[in-house]
Design a protein around this motif. Structure first.
Motif, short mmCIF file in Angstrom:
data_model
loop_
_atom_site.label_atom_id
_atom_site.label_comp_id
_atom_site.label_asym_id
_atom_site.label_seq_id
_atom_site.Cartn_x
_atom_site.Cartn_y
_atom_site.Cartn_z
N ASP A 1 0.81 -1.22 0.00
CA ASP A 1 0.00 0.00 0.00
C ASP A 1 0.84 1.27 0.00
O ASP A 1 0.30 2.37 0.03
CB ASP A 1 -0.98 0.00 1.16
N GLN A 2 2.17 1.13 -0.09
CA GLN A 2 3.05 2.30 -0.22
C GLN A 2 3.26 2.69 -1.68
O GLN A 2 3.97 3.64 -1.97
CB GLN A 2 4.41 2.03 0.43
N ILE A 3 2.66 1.95 -2.63
CA ILE A 3 2.81 2.26 -4.06
C ILE A 3 1.45 2.25 -4.71
O ILE A 3 0.67 1.31 -4.56
CB ILE A 3 3.73 1.25 -4.77
N ILE A 4 1.16 3.33 -5.43
CA ILE A 4 -0.09 3.42 -6.20
C ILE A 4 0.29 3.59 -7.66
O ILE A 4 1.11 4.44 -8.01
CB ILE A 4 -0.95 4.60 -5.73
N TRP A 5 -0.31 2.77 -8.52
CA TRP A 5 0.07 2.72 -9.93
C TRP A 5 -0.95 3.45 -10.81
O TRP A 5 -2.16 3.32 -10.63
CB TRP A 5 0.15 1.27 -10.40
N LYS A 6 -0.44 4.17 -11.79
CA LYS A 6 -1.27 4.79 -12.82
C LYS A 6 -0.71 4.34 -14.17
O LYS A 6 0.36 4.77 -14.60
CB LYS A 6 -1.20 6.32 -12.74
N TYR A 7 -1.42 3.43 -14.83
CA TYR A 7 -0.96 2.85 -16.08
C TYR A 7 -1.53 3.57 -17.31
O TYR A 7 -2.61 4.14 -17.25
CB TYR A 7 -1.36 1.37 -16.16
N LYS A 8 -0.80 3.50 -18.38
CA LYS A 8 -1.24 4.02 -19.68
C LYS A 8 -1.69 5.47 -19.60
O LYS A 8 -2.76 5.83 -20.11
CB LYS A 8 -2.33 3.13 -20.28
N VAL A 9 -0.88 6.29 -19.00
CA VAL A 9 -1.18 7.72 -18.89
C VAL A 9 -0.50 8.44 -20.05
O VAL A 9 0.73 8.47 -20.14
CB VAL A 9 -0.69 8.30 -17.56
N PRO A 10 -1.25 9.01 -20.98
CA PRO A 10 -0.65 9.66 -22.14
C PRO A 10 0.07 10.96 -21.77
O PRO A 10 -0.07 11.49 -20.68
CB PRO A 10 -1.84 9.93 -23.06
N GLU A 11 0.85 11.45 -22.73
CA GLU A 11 1.62 12.69 -22.53
C GLU A 11 0.68 13.88 -22.77
O GLU A 11 0.80 14.60 -23.76
CB GLU A 11 2.82 12.71 -23.47
N SER A 12 -0.22 14.08 -21.85
CA SER A 12 -1.25 15.12 -21.98
C SER A 12 -1.65 15.58 -20.59
O SER A 12 -1.04 15.19 -19.58
CB SER A 12 -2.48 14.55 -22.71
N ALA A 13 -2.71 16.39 -20.52
CA ALA A 13 -3.20 16.85 -19.23
C ALA A 13 -3.65 15.69 -18.34
O ALA A 13 -3.83 15.86 -17.13
CB ALA A 13 -4.36 17.83 -19.44
N ASP A 14 -3.81 14.51 -18.92
CA ASP A 14 -4.12 13.33 -18.11
C ASP A 14 -3.04 13.07 -17.08
O ASP A 14 -3.31 12.52 -16.01
CB ASP A 14 -4.27 12.09 -19.00
N CYS A 15 -1.81 13.46 -17.41
CA CYS A 15 -0.71 13.28 -16.47
C CYS A 15 -0.93 14.15 -15.24
O CYS A 15 -0.74 13.71 -14.10
CB CYS A 15 0.62 13.63 -17.15
N ALA A 16 -1.33 15.41 -15.46
CA ALA A 16 -1.62 16.31 -14.34
C ALA A 16 -2.76 15.76 -13.49
O ALA A 16 -2.72 15.80 -12.25
CB ALA A 16 -1.94 17.70 -14.85
N ASP A 17 -3.79 15.23 -14.15
CA ASP A 17 -4.92 14.66 -13.43
C ASP A 17 -4.47 13.47 -12.57
O ASP A 17 -4.90 13.32 -11.42
CB ASP A 17 -6.00 14.20 -14.40
N ALA A 18 -3.61 12.64 -13.15
CA ALA A 18 -3.10 11.48 -12.42
C ALA A 18 -2.30 11.93 -11.20
O ALA A 18 -2.44 11.37 -10.10
CB ALA A 18 -2.24 10.62 -13.33
N ALA A 19 -1.47 12.94 -11.39
CA ALA A 19 -0.66 13.45 -10.29
C ALA A 19 -1.54 14.03 -9.18
O ALA A 19 -1.28 13.82 -7.99
CB ALA A 19 0.32 14.50 -10.80
N GLU A 20 -2.58 14.77 -9.58
CA GLU A 20 -3.50 15.34 -8.60
C GLU A 20 -4.13 14.23 -7.75
O GLU A 20 -4.25 14.34 -6.52
CB GLU A 20 -4.60 16.14 -9.31
N ASP A 21 -4.53 13.16 -8.41
CA ASP A 21 -5.16 12.05 -7.70
C ASP A 21 -4.17 11.40 -6.74
O ASP A 21 -4.52 11.04 -5.61
CB ASP A 21 -5.69 11.02 -8.69
N LEU A 22 -2.94 11.27 -7.17
CA LEU A 22 -1.92 10.65 -6.32
C LEU A 22 -1.61 11.51 -5.10
O LEU A 22 -1.42 11.00 -4.00
CB LEU A 22 -0.65 10.39 -7.14
N VAL A 23 -1.57 12.83 -5.29
CA VAL A 23 -1.39 13.73 -4.15
C VAL A 23 -2.55 13.55 -3.18
O VAL A 23 -2.36 13.47 -1.96
CB VAL A 23 -1.28 15.20 -4.61
N GLY A 24 -3.75 13.48 -3.72
CA GLY A 24 -4.94 13.30 -2.89
C GLY A 24 -4.92 12.00 -2.10
O GLY A 24 -5.52 11.91 -1.02
N GLN A 25 -4.24 10.98 -2.64
CA GLN A 25 -4.14 9.70 -1.95
C GLN A 25 -2.95 9.63 -1.00
O GLN A 25 -2.66 8.58 -0.44
CB GLN A 25 -4.06 8.56 -2.96
#
Length: 440
Positions: A83-107
């Motif tokens: 539970d010390q690692i959270i994975w985000k797979y198949k994240v394109p080189e787009s604003a989706d990356c920022a969204d993924a990062a936001e979610d990871l910060v939130g977690q």
């Protein structure tokens, strides 16, 4: 626009890029495919680290698979829990990356890593918003001049292992010629007008990282068998099985007997094996993963990164509150390697590889020794590198982050990945021809 910025920067050869491709964002928690904890692992050495991994691909794509394995191995060595690692797979080189990062910060992640160059501009935006979280953009190139203490870049000295894989290829070429298997009479298409043996290389893009890698490979071949010439074909994709296979087929049709690659699928090794089975003299040097399952007799070896070395240091540093802003290590630290040698490698290859690897480790061998290559027939004595990060999206370069211009050549060699982690060797040396158009 930011993805376009990365592409235009690369096309201009100002900075090198690295990544490997896939599309469509998905997310999966470590509870599903988290890091494997080694049996009997020591007490958790990084209890306060929670990692978010933003990945361009998944385990089906070699480059990302190598990162996944590296993260898991490092976590297991440190006794980290799933539970010390959270994975985000198949994240394109787009604003989706920022969204993924936001979610990871939130977690609750306090260390967020992305593995593709095109993620970098989104990662730095998130770093600005969350100064208490460390963001690491793998293969990125402007962390040191960004002015942000919590934004970092990391890569390996993979050009070293590409050189070693070139030595493996050179040993095979030498064996083929000296045994009489490969001669101008029996295989005329495999020799140029000057009697040099033709080899080929499948590259993703004409970026400095790819140029650095294929040049290192070529110099490795030449160190064993000097009389070679190399043709490079581009696919304009990090991961395209069909295009990579088509490029390998075209290079072999042009006479190449060795096919190297800086692209992420098994397309080139598979095509090489198919043609070898049909009677062609052709062998494969892969990238990222062992290709023997795909090309059991054609594969000689693959150049690879040992990402666990990087990630273990990173996790430990995060625990101590001081992640390196520009991390890059090679053979001397076990951060790069080649995979197992194939069954048709030339006799004596293992001993030669051991000799070359030892020389790289102790510094007595430098891959880009300027006495070993020329550009337009002349020796190269100077290579100033502008470390400024430019925006080319408007047609005229605009300095986003101002960097210094530093000399890369001293002590008789080009100092790759010492001025920053990401490669910047972009010289076009004699003996290598790039095709003008990418493979269709």
């Amino acid at each position: 626009m930011k993805k376009l910025l990365g592409i235009l920067l690369s096309a201009a050869m100002v900075f090198s890029l690295a990544a490997c491709g896939a599309t469509a964002a998905t997310s999966q928690s470590a509870a599903d495919t988290g890091a494997a904890t080694a049996e009997g692992a020591a007490a958790n050495a990084a209890p306060d680290v929670k990692v978010g991994a933003i990945l361009l691909g998944d385990e089906t794509e070699g480059y990302t698979a190598a990162h996944i394995n590296g993260i898991k191995e490092a976590a297991a060595e440190l006794g980290m829990s799933e539970d010390q690692i959270i994975w985000k797979y198949k994240v394109p080189e787009s604003a989706d990356c920022a969204d993924a990062a936001e979610d990871l910060v939130g977690q609750g992640c306090n260390l967020i890593i992305s593995n593709s160059y095109g993620h970098q501009t989104y990662m730095v935006e998130e770093a600005e918003k969350y100064p208490d979280v460390t963001f690491v953009a793998m293969t990125g190139d402007f962390a040191a001049i960004s002015g942000l203490d919590n934004f970092c870049n990391a890569f390996t000295s993979v050009y070293q292992s590409r050189y070693v894989s070139g030595v493996v290829a050179g040993m095979k070429v030498k064996e083929l010629v000296e045994s009489g298997t490969l001669t101008p009479e029996t295989q005329p298409d495999s020799f140029d007008a000057d009697g040099k043996v033709k080899i080929g290389y499948v590259g993703a893009y004409n970026y400095a990282e790819v140029v650095s890698g294929y040049t290192a490979f070529f110099l490795g071949v030449q160190s064993v068998y000097p009389d070679v010439t190399m043709e490079v074909m581009y696919t304009n994709s990090w991961f395209d099985i069909d295009k990579e296979g088509a490029a390998a087929e075209a290079l072999i049709a042009n006479g190449a007997v060795i096919i190297g690659q800086h692209a992420d699928s098994t397309g080139a090794p598979a095509a090489t094996q198919k043609l070898k089975d049909s009677g062609k003299i052709c062998y494969s040097i892969g990238y990222n993963i062992d290709m023997l399952a795909t090309a059991p007799t054609a594969a000689l070896t693959s150049s690879t990164n040992v990402w666990s070395v990087c990630y273990k240091e990173m996790f430990e540093a995060a625990q101590n509150g001081s992640v390196a802003q520009d991390w890059c290590k090679g053979y001397e630290d076990g951060a790069v390697a080649i995979t197992d040698l194939g069954p048709e490698c030339a006799e004596g290859t293992a001993d030669k590889v051991a000799e070359v690897e030892a020389a790289l480790k102790d510094g007595s061998l430098q891959v880009f020794d300027t006495s070993k290559f020329t550009v337009d027939g002349a020796a190269v004595t100077s290579a100033p590198i502008d470390l400024t990060f430019y925006d080319f999206s408007t047609g005229s370069p605009v300095a986003v982050y101002q960097g210094e211009t530093k000399e890369a050549i001293s002590d008789g060699y080009f100092h790759e990945s010492e001025l920053r982690a990401a490669p910047y060797f972009a010289l076009r040396i004699d003996g290598i021809v790039e095709d003008a158009e990418p493979v269709a």
